[in-house]
Motif scaffolding. Structure first.
Motif, mmCIF file in Angstrom:
data_model
loop_
_atom_site.group_PDB
_atom_site.id
_atom_site.type_symbol
_atom_site.label_atom_id
_atom_site.label_comp_id
_atom_site.label_asym_id
_atom_site.label_seq_id
_atom_site.Cartn_x
_atom_site.Cartn_y
_atom_site.Cartn_z
ATOM 1 N N MET A 131 0.847 -1.172 0.000
ATOM 2 C CA MET A 131 0.000 0.000 0.000
ATOM 3 C C MET A 131 0.898 1.243 0.000
ATOM 4 N N ASN B 41 -4.512 6.782 0.006
ATOM 5 C CA ASN B 41 -3.918 5.468 -0.212
ATOM 6 C C ASN B 41 -4.046 5.088 -1.680
ATOM 7 N N THR C 202 -2.961 1.565 -4.317
ATOM 8 C CA THR C 202 -2.503 0.174 -4.237
ATOM 9 C C THR C 202 -1.044 0.015 -4.630
ATOM 10 N N GLU D 51 5.587 4.003 1.836
ATOM 11 C CA GLU D 51 5.154 2.625 1.644
ATOM 12 C C GLU D 51 4.812 2.037 2.998
ATOM 13 N N GLU D 52 3.607 1.530 3.120
ATOM 14 C CA GLU D 52 3.164 0.936 4.376
ATOM 15 C C GLU D 52 3.901 -0.362 4.626
ATOM 16 N N ILE D 53 4.345 -0.557 5.862
ATOM 17 C CA ILE D 53 5.054 -1.769 6.270
ATOM 18 C C ILE D 53 4.187 -2.510 7.262
ATOM 19 N N ASP D 54 3.963 -3.786 7.028
ATOM 20 C CA ASP D 54 3.183 -4.603 7.963
ATOM 21 C C ASP D 54 3.927 -4.727 9.279
ATOM 22 N N ILE D 55 3.193 -4.627 10.374
ATOM 23 C CA ILE D 55 3.834 -4.790 11.689
ATOM 24 C C ILE D 55 3.253 -5.985 12.415
#
Length: 102
Positions: free
Chosen positions: A1, A60, A62, A98-102
């Motif tokens: 994302m 946001n 994709t 850029e979104e980073i999953d946590i």
């Protein structure tokens, strides 16, 4: 994302008018094509506000290609409209995150 963040500095004389314009014109036009979503408008609190107010507007996307397409189809026109509406009383710069999953 991908998070598309633009930070704006609006001169205090037009700050309220600018926020209304973002809410009623910019955001609806920006999201109408469904290439970007999740509009989030915030006031920047840790900035020096000598002659104006700072805001952050985030959307946001994709991926980078989708964001590039949005900018070519809609974003460029919105920059021109903002300049025509507010001239040098509003300035901004954009940041891609850029979104980073946590």
């Amino acid at each position: 994302m991908i998070v598309y963040n633009t930070t704006y500095h609006a001169h205090k004389d037009i700050a309220t008018q600018f926020v209304v314009w973002l809410k009623t014109y910019y955001i609806p036009k920006a999201t109408a094509c469904n290439r970007i979503s999740g509009a989030r408008l915030t006031k920047v609190l840790n900035a020096e506000e000598s002659d104006g107010v700072n805001y952050s507007l985030q959307f946001n996307a994709t991926d980078l290609d989708t964001l590039r397409q949005w900018y070519e189809e809609v974003g460029d026109e919105l920059v021109v409209m903002m300049s025509k509406s507010f001239g040098q009383k509003v300035a901004g710069f954009s940041t891609l995150l850029e979104e980073i999953d946590i």
